[in-house]
Scaffold this motif. Sequence first.
Motif, mmCIF file in Angstrom:
data_model
loop_
_atom_site.group_PDB
_atom_site.id
_atom_site.type_symbol
_atom_site.label_atom_id
_atom_site.label_comp_id
_atom_site.label_asym_id
_atom_site.label_seq_id
_atom_site.Cartn_x
_atom_site.Cartn_y
_atom_site.Cartn_z
ATOM 1 N N ILE A 9 -1.859 55.885 -48.788
ATOM 2 C CA ILE A 9 -1.009 56.236 -49.939
ATOM 3 C C ILE A 9 -0.372 57.616 -49.737
ATOM 4 C CG2 ILE A 9 -1.013 56.697 -52.455
ATOM 5 C CD1 ILE A 9 -1.277 53.669 -51.631
ATOM 6 N N LYS A 11 0.393 59.048 -46.903
ATOM 7 C CA LYS A 11 1.466 58.919 -45.903
ATOM 8 C C LYS A 11 2.711 58.279 -46.506
ATOM 9 C CE LYS A 11 -0.480 59.213 -41.404
ATOM 10 N NZ LYS A 11 0.089 59.225 -40.095
ATOM 11 N N ILE A 12 2.494 57.300 -47.377
ATOM 12 C CA ILE A 12 3.644 56.636 -48.024
ATOM 13 C C ILE A 12 4.401 57.643 -48.895
ATOM 14 C CG2 ILE A 12 4.206 54.890 -49.786
ATOM 15 C CD1 ILE A 12 1.962 53.139 -48.404
ATOM 16 N N LYS A 13 3.641 58.507 -49.593
ATOM 17 C CA LYS A 13 4.278 59.560 -50.402
ATOM 18 C C LYS A 13 5.107 60.483 -49.523
ATOM 19 C CE LYS A 13 1.166 60.171 -54.237
ATOM 20 N NZ LYS A 13 -0.135 60.796 -54.485
ATOM 21 N N ARG A 15 6.487 59.893 -46.778
ATOM 22 C CA ARG A 15 7.680 59.224 -46.227
ATOM 23 C C ARG A 15 8.644 58.757 -47.319
ATOM 24 N NH1 ARG A 15 5.750 56.785 -41.319
ATOM 25 N NH2 ARG A 15 4.288 58.300 -40.472
ATOM 26 N N PHE A 18 7.065 54.358 -52.028
ATOM 27 C CA PHE A 18 7.202 52.908 -51.850
ATOM 28 C C PHE A 18 8.639 52.451 -52.113
ATOM 29 C CE2 PHE A 18 2.587 52.768 -52.807
ATOM 30 C CZ PHE A 18 2.174 51.839 -51.866
ATOM 31 N N LEU A 293 0.489 45.827 -51.160
ATOM 32 C CA LEU A 293 0.243 46.202 -49.759
ATOM 33 C C LEU A 293 -1.201 45.892 -49.362
ATOM 34 C CD1 LEU A 293 1.721 47.452 -47.337
ATOM 35 C CD2 LEU A 293 0.854 49.686 -48.042
ATOM 36 N N VAL A 309 2.686 51.741 -43.333
ATOM 37 C CA VAL A 309 3.564 52.740 -43.948
ATOM 38 C C VAL A 309 5.024 52.321 -43.765
ATOM 39 C CG1 VAL A 309 4.346 55.150 -43.861
ATOM 40 C CG2 VAL A 309 1.902 54.635 -43.724
ATOM 41 N N ASP A 310 5.374 51.854 -42.562
ATOM 42 C CA ASP A 310 6.754 51.383 -42.323
ATOM 43 C C ASP A 310 7.124 50.241 -43.264
ATOM 44 O OD1 ASP A 310 7.293 53.182 -40.372
ATOM 45 O OD2 ASP A 310 7.101 51.799 -38.682
ATOM 46 N N ALA A 312 5.981 49.582 -46.150
ATOM 47 C CA ALA A 312 6.082 50.046 -47.544
ATOM 48 C C ALA A 312 7.276 50.968 -47.788
ATOM 49 C CB ALA A 312 4.796 50.772 -47.930
ATOM 50 N N THR A 313 7.786 51.600 -46.731
ATOM 51 C CA THR A 313 8.827 52.630 -46.945
ATOM 52 C C THR A 313 10.112 52.312 -46.175
ATOM 53 O OG1 THR A 313 7.979 54.031 -45.129
ATOM 54 C CG2 THR A 313 7.092 54.428 -47.321
#
Length: 330
Positions: A9, A11-13, A15, A18, A293, A309-310, A312-313
């Motif tokens: 989560i 890392k998603i932030k 990048r 979501f 996810l 992460v890819d 999701a973003t």
Amino acid sequence: MFDPNKKLINKIKERGGFINSHAHFDRAFTVTEDNMEEVVHYHLFDKWAFIDKFKRQATTQDYLRNIVSAIRMQIKYGVSGAQTFIDVDTVCGLKALEAAQEAKRLYKDNFKLKICSQALKGVIDPKQNALLRDALELDYLDAIAGLPRADRGREQDHLDEILSLGKVYNKRVHVHVDQLNDNLEKETELLARRTMHWGMEGKVTAVHGISIACHPKEYRREIYKMSRDAGLSFISCPTAWIDSRREETLTPTHNAVTPAEEMIAHGLVVAIGSDNIHDVYKSYSTGEMALELKFLLEALHMYDIETLVDIATKNGRLVIGMEEFNGGGE
Ligand SMILES: [Zn+2]
């Protein structure tokens, strides 16, 4: 204590948050205590009749309330952008689409909203077709959607119509395909072939693609190769079809989820979406992307954090046209 969920989560932030690549915000929050009691148990055809009644009566303000509530909740869940399908047909006319324009304008500084037509009544009937063209002429759409089953028996004509419109109006095209977890479905193959026919490589995204997993490995490999040639990308909505009914048909063992890990191994781009949120189809669905996810990673045994992460973003930004799409994966 190490918690991979927290790492994911965070890392998603980092990048950019979501991206919810596929949703139906216009119908979000239409489940109520009353209709939940009855309508959730209706046969699918009666649900359609129920939805039509809602759509006929709903005002632009009703639609705006649904869409805005969905956007607010998405922001709360750490989502920075989404593409929502919005019904455009002779039952609701352009009401829902007008509400979506307003929502997009209201939230333009906090949330990137992309709008895609949803043609539940097909695109071939002259009246439905004229409405879609009106929406394109009014510049209400970021993308055009397809639902081949809505023009049953004329699936190829349906795809040809939206792909040619995509070409003329320079829009991305998103198509609900292979949803039923059924080995008789081969819609992704048809979509890839027609995409190449119309020279729309790199501009078309297949939503769901669950039934691909019902086919033997050889056929799946062919589909991935063909999809790569067509520059098709995919969106998985993991909780949307996890409720797929048990059947006696024998197919390769699989979970009722887009076979994303195989697609990625074949160089395809896969993003993630919530699909329906709190409506009579999926009354318990929240639109929480972290949960979607989690379902995807558990259903497919996908533990690589960078890949997740890819999905999701970045992949979401590519398939909804926030970033330039060059066809295949890296
Ligand atoms: Zn959908």
